[in-house]
Design a protein around this motif. Sequence first.
Motif, PDB file in Angstrom:
ATOM      1  N   ARG A 260       7.801   2.249   7.567  1.00  0.00           N
ATOM      2  CA  ARG A 260       7.299   1.482   8.383  1.00  0.00           C
ATOM      3  C   ARG A 260       6.330   2.286   9.297  1.00  0.00           C
ATOM      4  NH1 ARG A 260      11.021  -2.597  12.454  1.00  0.00           N
ATOM      5  NH2 ARG A 260      11.518  -0.409  13.086  1.00  0.00           N
ATOM      6  N   ASP A 261       6.020   3.077   8.616  1.00  0.00           N
ATOM      7  CA  ASP A 261       5.554   4.763   9.211  1.00  0.00           C
ATOM      8  C   ASP A 261       3.770   4.015   8.711  1.00  0.00           C
ATOM      9  OD1 ASP A 261       6.295   6.281  11.151  1.00  0.00           O
ATOM     10  OD2 ASP A 261       7.055   6.601   8.952  1.00  0.00           O
ATOM     11  N   GLY A 262       2.505   4.309   8.607  1.00  0.00           N
ATOM     12  CA  GLY A 262       1.075   4.269   8.737  1.00  0.00           C
ATOM     13  C   GLY A 262       0.805   5.355   7.529  1.00  0.00           C
ATOM     14  N   LEU A 263      -0.280   5.301   6.884  1.00  0.00           N
ATOM     15  CA  LEU A 263       0.050   6.045   4.941  1.00  0.00           C
ATOM     16  C   LEU A 263      -0.640   7.342   5.867  1.00  0.00           C
ATOM     17  CD1 LEU A 263      -2.562   3.299   2.969  1.00  0.00           C
ATOM     18  CD2 LEU A 263       0.189   4.140   3.010  1.00  0.00           C
ATOM     19  N   LYS A 264      -1.595   7.866   7.025  1.00  0.00           N
ATOM     20  CA  LYS A 264      -2.087   8.832   7.342  1.00  0.00           C
ATOM     21  C   LYS A 264      -0.519   9.774   7.695  1.00  0.00           C
ATOM     22  CE  LYS A 264      -4.006  11.199  10.445  1.00  0.00           C
ATOM     23  NZ  LYS A 264      -4.586  12.232   9.327  1.00  0.00           N
ATOM     24  N   ALA A 265       0.080   8.597   8.401  1.00  0.00           N
ATOM     25  CA  ALA A 265       1.845   9.470   8.334  1.00  0.00           C
ATOM     26  C   ALA A 265       2.345  10.390   7.515  1.00  0.00           C
ATOM     27  CB  ALA A 265       2.443   8.500   9.280  1.00  0.00           C
ATOM     28  N   HIS A 266       2.263   8.618   6.213  1.00  0.00           N
ATOM     29  CA  HIS A 266       3.119   8.924   4.799  1.00  0.00           C
ATOM     30  C   HIS A 266       2.336  10.113   4.069  1.00  0.00           C
ATOM     31  CE1 HIS A 266       5.726   5.808   5.184  1.00  0.00           C
ATOM     32  NE2 HIS A 266       5.548   5.231   4.569  1.00  0.00           N
TER      33      HIS A 266
ATOM     34  N   GLU B 221       2.838  15.545   2.080  1.00  0.00           N
ATOM     35  CA  GLU B 221       2.190  16.486   2.113  1.00  0.00           C
ATOM     36  C   GLU B 221       3.050  17.749   1.983  1.00  0.00           C
ATOM     37  OE1 GLU B 221      -1.746  19.661   2.987  1.00  0.00           O
ATOM     38  OE2 GLU B 221      -1.958  16.497   2.471  1.00  0.00           O
ATOM     39  N   LYS B 222       3.618  17.559   3.343  1.00  0.00           N
ATOM     40  CA  LYS B 222       4.443  18.482   4.192  1.00  0.00           C
ATOM     41  C   LYS B 222       5.642  18.873   3.826  1.00  0.00           C
ATOM     42  CE  LYS B 222       6.525  19.715   8.559  1.00  0.00           C
ATOM     43  NZ  LYS B 222       6.788  19.176   9.768  1.00  0.00           N
ATOM     44  N   GLN B 223       6.467  17.951   2.256  1.00  0.00           N
ATOM     45  CA  GLN B 223       7.862  17.980   1.714  1.00  0.00           C
ATOM     46  C   GLN B 223       7.416  17.901   0.882  1.00  0.00           C
ATOM     47  OE1 GLN B 223      10.612  18.814   3.253  1.00  0.00           O
ATOM     48  NE2 GLN B 223       9.408  18.565   5.165  1.00  0.00           N
ATOM     49  N   ALA B 224       6.472  18.149  -0.077  1.00  0.00           N
ATOM     50  CA  ALA B 224       5.940  18.520  -1.065  1.00  0.00           C
ATOM     51  C   ALA B 224       6.555  17.110  -1.857  1.00  0.00           C
ATOM     52  CB  ALA B 224       6.068  19.668  -1.486  1.00  0.00           C
ATOM     53  N   PHE B 225       6.366  16.075  -1.920  1.00  0.00           N
ATOM     54  CA  PHE B 225       7.427  15.061  -2.935  1.00  0.00           C
ATOM     55  C   PHE B 225       6.772  14.125  -3.836  1.00  0.00           C
ATOM     56  CE2 PHE B 225       8.484  12.691   1.968  1.00  0.00           C
ATOM     57  CZ  PHE B 225      10.356  13.985   1.996  1.00  0.00           C
ATOM     58  N   PRO B 226       7.455  14.568  -5.238  1.00  0.00           N
ATOM     59  CA  PRO B 226       5.946  14.300  -6.280  1.00  0.00           C
ATOM     60  C   PRO B 226       6.337  12.411  -6.425  1.00  0.00           C
ATOM     61  CG  PRO B 226       8.266  14.771  -7.007  1.00  0.00           C
ATOM     62  CD  PRO B 226       8.261  14.914  -5.142  1.00  0.00           C
ATOM     63  N   PHE B 227       6.882  11.690  -5.910  1.00  0.00           N
ATOM     64  CA  PHE B 227       6.328  10.576  -5.452  1.00  0.00           C
ATOM     65  C   PHE B 227       5.843  10.290  -3.921  1.00  0.00           C
ATOM     66  CE2 PHE B 227      10.703  12.319  -3.675  1.00  0.00           C
ATOM     67  CZ  PHE B 227      10.667  11.529  -2.382  1.00  0.00           C
ATOM     68  N   HIS B 228       5.401   8.476  -4.689  1.00  0.00           N
ATOM     69  CA  HIS B 228       5.227   8.530  -3.835  1.00  0.00           C
ATOM     70  C   HIS B 228       5.280   7.773  -2.159  1.00  0.00           C
ATOM     71  CE1 HIS B 228       0.824   8.845  -4.769  1.00  0.00           C
ATOM     72  NE2 HIS B 228       1.246   8.565  -6.240  1.00  0.00           N
ATOM     73  N   LEU B 229       4.869   7.165  -1.330  1.00  0.00           N
ATOM     74  CA  LEU B 229       5.445   6.660  -0.174  1.00  0.00           C
ATOM     75  C   LEU B 229       4.737   5.357   0.418  1.00  0.00           C
ATOM     76  CD1 LEU B 229       6.345   9.590   2.394  1.00  0.00           C
ATOM     77  CD2 LEU B 229       8.008   8.802   0.786  1.00  0.00           C
ATOM     78  N   ILE B 230       5.516   4.117   0.317  1.00  0.00           N
ATOM     79  CA  ILE B 230       5.412   3.045   0.494  1.00  0.00           C
ATOM     80  C   ILE B 230       5.209   2.575   2.436  1.00  0.00           C
ATOM     81  CG2 ILE B 230       5.653   0.355  -0.076  1.00  0.00           C
ATOM     82  CD1 ILE B 230       6.127   0.868  -1.928  1.00  0.00           C
TER      83      ILE B 230
ATOM     84  N   PRO C 147       0.721  -1.186  -0.411  1.00  0.00           N
ATOM     85  CA  PRO C 147       0.439  -0.303  -0.025  1.00  0.00           C
ATOM     86  C   PRO C 147       0.985   1.416   0.095  1.00  0.00           C
ATOM     87  CG  PRO C 147      -0.029  -1.297   2.363  1.00  0.00           C
ATOM     88  CD  PRO C 147       0.465  -2.260   1.149  1.00  0.00           C
ATOM     89  N   ALA C 148       0.513   2.336  -0.651  1.00  0.00           N
ATOM     90  CA  ALA C 148       1.018   3.025  -0.888  1.00  0.00           C
ATOM     91  C   ALA C 148       0.420   4.421  -0.364  1.00  0.00           C
ATOM     92  CB  ALA C 148       1.755   3.371  -2.154  1.00  0.00           C
ATOM     93  N   THR C 149       0.850   5.797  -0.953  1.00  0.00           N
ATOM     94  CA  THR C 149       0.381   7.383  -0.196  1.00  0.00           C
ATOM     95  C   THR C 149      -0.466   7.110  -2.063  1.00  0.00           C
ATOM     96  OG1 THR C 149       2.109   8.113  -1.518  1.00  0.00           O
ATOM     97  CG2 THR C 149       1.619   8.373   1.438  1.00  0.00           C
ATOM     98  N   GLY C 150      -1.844   8.304  -2.216  1.00  0.00           N
ATOM     99  CA  GLY C 150      -2.394   8.723  -3.070  1.00  0.00           C
ATOM    100  C   GLY C 150      -3.525   7.242  -3.443  1.00  0.00           C
ATOM    101  N   ASP C 151      -3.751   6.476  -2.210  1.00  0.00           N
ATOM    102  CA  ASP C 151      -4.670   5.314  -1.925  1.00  0.00           C
ATOM    103  C   ASP C 151      -3.975   4.584  -3.260  1.00  0.00           C
ATOM    104  OD1 ASP C 151      -7.288   4.347  -1.196  1.00  0.00           O
ATOM    105  OD2 ASP C 151      -8.786   4.888  -2.560  1.00  0.00           O
ATOM    106  N   GLN C 152      -3.018   3.719  -3.501  1.00  0.00           N
ATOM    107  CA  GLN C 152      -2.336   3.098  -4.132  1.00  0.00           C
ATOM    108  C   GLN C 152      -2.313   1.385  -3.890  1.00  0.00           C
ATOM    109  OE1 GLN C 152      -0.127   4.566  -7.437  1.00  0.00           O
ATOM    110  NE2 GLN C 152      -0.074   6.510  -7.131  1.00  0.00           N
TER     111      GLN C 152
END
Length: 155
Positions: A72-78, A83-92, A16-21
């Motif tokens: 190992r952080d959860g999706l909400k933290a990710h 968002e805070k760091q404006a990462f253009p890539f996803h976090l798993i 599972p990754a950010t952006g509900d992916q």
Amino acid sequence: MSAPELNRPVDDFEAPATGDQTIRLSDLKGRNVVVYFYPKDNTPGCTTEGQDFRDRHDQFEALDTVIFGVSRDGLKAHENFREKQAFPFHLISDKDEALCQLFDVIKLKKLYGKEYMGIDRSTFLIDKDGVLRREWRGVKVPDHVDEVLEATRSL
């Protein structure tokens, strides 16, 4: 599953990754993939490393390369960290440590004299055919992303 070996295909994975992916390595065939493991969202070294990947994201994109950060952080933290760091890539999110086990990045660490099992900062470069081409373990953040970018250029 055993840890991937250099110049060998990486076992397919799903996470599972950010952006509900849901990220599947098999869905990324035809593109290079950078998977970087980091200990924890919103900590100084992890933030700097993510910012370095963010700041060079366009250069990786020009090389047809996708980037994923894993902890190992959860999706909400990710989602908040991304968002805070404006990462253009996803976090798993790897709460069950399945990817950590696959890539063998959980190591005994020490902090303030206490021992615990944690993520050893590591990065893996997988080519368009799903083959592991480079790995960096025990990563020190300064200049690391430039080294990964240079290795990606050589594929």
